[in-house]
Design a protein around this motif. Sequence first.
Motif, PDB file in Angstrom:
ATOM      1  N   CYS A 153      -1.656  -7.581   3.293  1.00  0.00           N
ATOM      2  CA  CYS A 153      -2.817  -6.856   3.989  1.00  0.00           C
ATOM      3  C   CYS A 153      -2.401  -5.859   5.387  1.00  0.00           C
ATOM      4  N   ALA A 154      -0.919  -5.986   4.849  1.00  0.00           N
ATOM      5  CA  ALA A 154      -0.494  -4.587   6.100  1.00  0.00           C
ATOM      6  C   ALA A 154      -0.909  -2.902   4.881  1.00  0.00           C
ATOM      7  N   ALA A 155      -0.306  -3.305   4.095  1.00  0.00           N
ATOM      8  CA  ALA A 155      -0.717  -2.352   3.190  1.00  0.00           C
ATOM      9  C   ALA A 155      -2.395  -1.985   2.702  1.00  0.00           C
ATOM     10  N   LEU A 156      -3.122  -3.131   2.532  1.00  0.00           N
ATOM     11  CA  LEU A 156      -4.382  -2.994   2.856  1.00  0.00           C
ATOM     12  C   LEU A 156      -4.641  -1.996   4.510  1.00  0.00           C
ATOM     13  N   ASN A 157      -3.877  -2.356   5.708  1.00  0.00           N
ATOM     14  CA  ASN A 157      -5.092  -1.943   6.833  1.00  0.00           C
ATOM     15  C   ASN A 157      -4.673  -1.041   6.929  1.00  0.00           C
ATOM     16  N   GLN A 158      -3.330  -0.353   6.019  1.00  0.00           N
ATOM     17  CA  GLN A 158      -3.104   1.697   5.891  1.00  0.00           C
ATOM     18  C   GLN A 158      -3.936   1.870   4.907  1.00  0.00           C
TER      19      GLN A 158
END
Length: 268
Positions: A168-173
């Motif tokens: 999810c953190a990667a998806l936000n970026q």
Amino acid sequence: MLKNLQNKTAIITGASHGIGMEIGRKFLLAGANVVFSDYAKFDLESLISGISLESPRAHSFFGNMQDKLAVNNLIATTLNKFERVDILVNANRTIIPSNPLDEKEEALEKSLSQNLIATLNVSQLFAQSLIKQTENRKNSEIAGSIINLTSIAANQTIPEMMPYSVSCAALNQMTKSLAVCLAKEGIRVNAISLGSIMSSSLRLNLHSNPELQDSIIDATPLGYIAEPEEVADLALFLSSENARFLTGQVITIDGGRSILNKLEKAAY
């Protein structure tokens, strides 16, 4: 309901249940053509029951978005059926609890593949089709919109949820990077960060752990768990002309859960 998506065509992945399904239903009610996509076969008629359509504006597609051939077929099917694409909602998510110290588990790889790579695959091909479709647009004209579903888990540290949190953190970026990259093409990219929502996965979890519901409500300032329809309302806004100057944002919908300090003592 105002037909604020009239003549638009939307693709919703992960649309056979839960939040993705409700977003698809909401978009149909707003006048859009909607392609409901998921990895396994489902009954489209039962999904859209109760919605009166004056024309066949709903269509189903079955395919694994980790497979680029399936993604190509999804875009081609949409163009063949409705002759255009305007909106993409990446609602397909997987949540795999794991032991972060177990090197034999592949939960992180699976989570990144499903939640990040598959979302990128669909977004890239969708954007390419949309750019071709609107090559003669004016500079200020908005061509279309991409919405990614992510989670407040991106900013929380729960060891057994590490694969989901990392993806999810990667998806936000990725959302922010695509927003900058596609801005010159008039394509807006935003994300909805989910918290206390009665998604399909949470409903299953509560069935196995009924005491968890009270814990979630206690940790949510607004004091309840929202239904998927509330996320669908936000997705509808983000897809509409009302949000035409909004891009690269990760908008949290969690009843205040992510801002609550569980340690209520003044200890700093």
